[in-house]
Write an enzyme that holds these catalytic residues in place. Structure first.
Site, PDB file in Angstrom:
ATOM      1  N   GLY A   6      16.374 -14.577  12.875  1.00  0.00           N
ATOM      2  CA  GLY A   6      15.181 -13.954  13.441  1.00  0.00           C
ATOM      3  C   GLY A   6      15.522 -13.019  14.588  1.00  0.00           C
ATOM      4  N   HIS A  49       4.757   4.970 -19.537  1.00  0.00           N
ATOM      5  CA  HIS A  49       5.619   4.100 -20.340  1.00  0.00           C
ATOM      6  C   HIS A  49       6.900   4.856 -20.676  1.00  0.00           C
ATOM      7  CE1 HIS A  49       6.764   1.090 -23.310  1.00  0.00           C
ATOM      8  NE2 HIS A  49       7.050   2.092 -24.134  1.00  0.00           N
TER       9      HIS A  49
END
Ligand code: NAD
Length: 488
Positions: free
Chosen positions: A290, A463
Site C-alpha cells: 500500500g 466482430h
C-alpha cells in the site's frame, strides 16, 4: 534579500499555486492557466509527472509490455512459430523504459511553457495560510497565493521492523529501477503493484514467491474475476502464500531471511500459513503493501489545513479543504490512489478556483491491474452488492466462447455484469483477460449514462473483438444471447 549571501531568496505571487507536479497537480495547473489564472507550479523533482510518470504507471507499463511480448513469443511455439530463448539486455530494457518517461517529461515541460506557468523546482511547505516556502537548489523561494491546490501525493508504506536500508529490500521505485534480476524474489503484498512487478520479474527470469495477508490476491476485487489470474500465475510462480504474514526480515550475507507466520490451527492439523515455510532466504524482497499520503510532510498545519492521523486531507465535493481557498486532490485526499482520479479532481479544483460551478460527481473510478491476464472492475462489485442487500441480476460471459479471444490463444477470460433487478440498469461490471483494461471504459460510460442491459445488448459491437463480450454479457441478462445456450 537574506543576510546570508549563500542563500538566494526570491518572492513570487500566484493567483493559483499548485503544490506537486504529478498527474493531478499538472492537470490542475494547466486547467487553471487555461481558465485565465496566473499559476505557479511547485515540484520537488527536476521533471514533471510525479510517481505515475516517473516511477509508477508509465515505466511499469513499458516493462509490462516487454513481459507480455516475452510470454507471447514463448507461448507461440504452440501455434507453430518458435523464436528460441530470449536474449535479455537489461541495460537496453532499462534505457527503453526511461526513454518512454523522458518523452512524456519533455511533453509536459513544453505544455508548462506554452501556458506561461511559472515552474519552481524545489520542496514546498506551507508557512501560513497564504504562503508556501520552497527550498530550491539555489536558495529559498517564497510564493504567496490567493488560492492553492495541494497535490502532494503519497509514498510507499514501509514496515518499520524490516531492514529498510538494505539494498535488497525494495519498494516499487527500487523494483522499477531494474538494477538486477534476482534469482529468488519475494513479493510482500498480492495487490496491484505486487502482482504487476511479479509479472515483469517473472518474464525477466526471477523465481517469484508472493505472500498476501488476505485470503485472495487483489482483495478489493470479486473472487471470480481474480480466479483466472490466480490459476495462471499459480502455475508460473514458485509460491503464492495466502493468509500469511511476514513476521520478520533479517539481512544475511547470502540473502534476506524472511520468517512467515504459520500459526497452527486449533486442531493442529493445518497451518494458517497455507504452506509457507517457517523461514526462507531470498535474493531480494519487494514490499508492496500500500501507499501512505504525504499530508504530514507539507506544513499543512501552518496553513490551518486539517490532516488526519494517516496523513489524509479531507475535502468536499469541490475539493475544498477546511480552509476554503485551499483545495486538495489525488492520493492525499483518499483512496483509491489512482492517476485518473487525481486528474479529474485536479480539473474540479482548478475550475472551482476559477469561479466555475464544478464538483466531483463521477459515479465510479475504474480499477485495472495490468497483469496477465488483466483484471479490471468498475461500479459496484458483487461483494458490495451483497453487503448492501441490493437485488441484482448477474451474468458472466466466458471468453472461451469469444472467437477473438480464442484466436489470440487465450480462453480463461470472463466479462461480468451486474444489473439492478427492477430496472435492468447497470450497477457494476468487471473483466479478466488479455487487454481487459482497454474494455472497461465502455462499462464506465454505460454506468455514467444510466444504460440498462438492453441498451448495452442492442449496441452493435464490432466482430470479432473482445469488446463483444460486454454486449454478450448484457444479452445474457436480457435473455437474447445466441452465442451461448442457456437452458431456460
Ligand atoms: P494495494 O492496497 O493494492 O495492495 C496491497 C496488498 O498488500 C493488499 O492485498 C494487502 O492485503 C496486502 N498486505 C498488506 N499488508 C501486508 C503484509 N504485512 N503482508 C502481506 N500482505 C500485506 O497496494 P499496492 O499494490 O501497494 O498499491 C498502492 C496503491 O497504488 C493502490 O492504491 C493501487 O491502487 C495504486 N496502484 C494502481 C495501479 C493501477 O491502477 N494499475 C498500479 C500500481 C499502483
Amino acid at each position: 534579500m537574506d543576510a546570508n549571501p549563500a542563500v538566494n531568496e526570491s518572492v513570487l505571487h500566484a493567483e493559483v499555486l499548485v503544490l506537486g507536479g504529478g498527474p493531478g497537480g499538472y492537470t490542475a495547473a494547466f486547467r487553471a492557466a487555461d481558465l485565465g489564472k496566473q499559476v505557479v507550479l511547485i515540484e520537488r523533482y527536476p521533471v514533471l509527472g510525479g510517481v505515475c510518470l516517473n516511477v509508477g504507471c508509465i515505466p511499469s507499463k513499458a516493462l509490462l509490455h516487454t513481459a507480455q511480448v516475452i510470454h507471447e513469443a514463448d507461448e507461440f511455439e504452440q501455434h507453430g512459430v518458435s523464436f528460441g530463448k530470449p536474449a535479455l539486455d537489461i541495460d537496453k530494457i532499462r534505457a527503453w523504459k526511461q526513454s518512454v518517461s523522458a518523452g512524456l517529461n519533455d511533453g509536459l515541460a513544453r505544455l508548462v511553457k506554452q501556458r506561461k506557468i511559472t515552474l519552481v523546482q524545489g520542496t514546498g511547505s506551507f508557512i501560513s495560510s497564504n504562503t508556501v516556502e520552497v527550498q530550491t537548489e539555489t536558495g529559498v523561494t517564497t510564493v504567496s497565493f490567493d488560492q492553492a491546490v495541494i497535490a502532494a501525493g503519497s509514498h510507499p508504506t514501509k514496515i518499520p521492523v524490516f531492514p529498510n536500508d538494505d539494498p535488497r529490500l525494495w519498494d516499487s521505485t527500487d523494483a522499477l529501477e531494474l538494477k538486477e534480476i534476482p534469482q529468488k524474489l519475494l513479493i510482500v503484498g498480492g495487490g496491484i503493484i505486487g502482482l504487476e512487478m511479479a509479472t515483469v520479474y517473472h518474464a525477466l527470469g526471477s523465481e517469484i514467491s508472493v505472500v498476501e495477508l488476505m485470503d485472495q490476491i487483489i482483495p478489493g476485487c470479486d473472487n471470480d474475476l481474480v480466479t483466472p489470474l490466480y490459476r495462471r500465475i499459480k502455475k508460473q510462480y514458485k509460491n503464492i502464500w495466502l493468509e500469511t504474514r511476514v513476521t520478520s526480515i533479517e539481512a544475511d550475507n547470502k540473502g534476506l531471511k524472511v520468517t512467515f507466520d504459520r500459526a497452527e490451527a486449533a486442531d493442529g492439523t493445518s497451518d494458517k500459513g497455507k504452506g509457507a515455510p517457517e523461514s526462507e532466504l531470498f535474493d531480494a524482497v519487494l514490499v508492496a503493501v500500500g501507499r501512505r499520503p504525504n499530508g504530514k510532510l507539507i506544513g499543512a498545519e501552518l496553513a490551518g489545513v486539517n490532516v488526519d492521523e494517516l496523513g489524509f486531507i479531507a475535502v468536499d465535493k469541490q475539493q475544498r479543504t477546511n480552509v476554503p481557498h485551499i483545495f486538495a486532490i489525488g492520493d492525499i485526499v483518499g483512496n483509491p490512489m489512482l492517476a485518473h482520479k487525481a486528474t479529474h479532481e485536479g480539473k474540479v479544483a482548478a475550475e472551482v478556483a476559477a469561479g466555475l460551478k464544478a464538483g466531483f460527481d463521477a459515479l465510479t473510478i475504474p480499477s485495472v491491474a495490468y497483469t496477465d491476464p488483466e483484471v479490471t472492475w468498475m461500479g459496484l462489485t458483487e461483494n458490495q452488492a451483497k453487503q448492501q442487500g441490493i437485488d441484482y441480476d448477474k451474468a458472466a460471459f466466458p471468453w472461451a466462447a469469444s472467437g477473438r479471444s480464442l484466436s489470440i490463444g487465450r480462453k480463461e477470460g470472463l466479462t461480468k455484469i451486474l444489473c439492478e433487478k427492477e430496472t435492468g440498469r447497470i450497477l457494476g461490471a468487471g473483466m479478466v483477460g488479455p487487454n481487459a483494461g482497454e474494455l472497461i471504459a465502455e462499462a464506465v460510460l454505460a454506468l455514467e449514462m444510466g444504460a440498462d442491459a438492453e441498451d448495452i445488448g442492442l449496441t452493435i459491437h464490432p466482430h470479432p473483438t473482445l469488446s463483444e463480450t460486454f454486449g454478450f454479457a448484457a444479452e445474457m441478462i436480457t435473455g437474447s444471447i445466441t452465442d451461448l445456450y442457456i437452458k431456460k
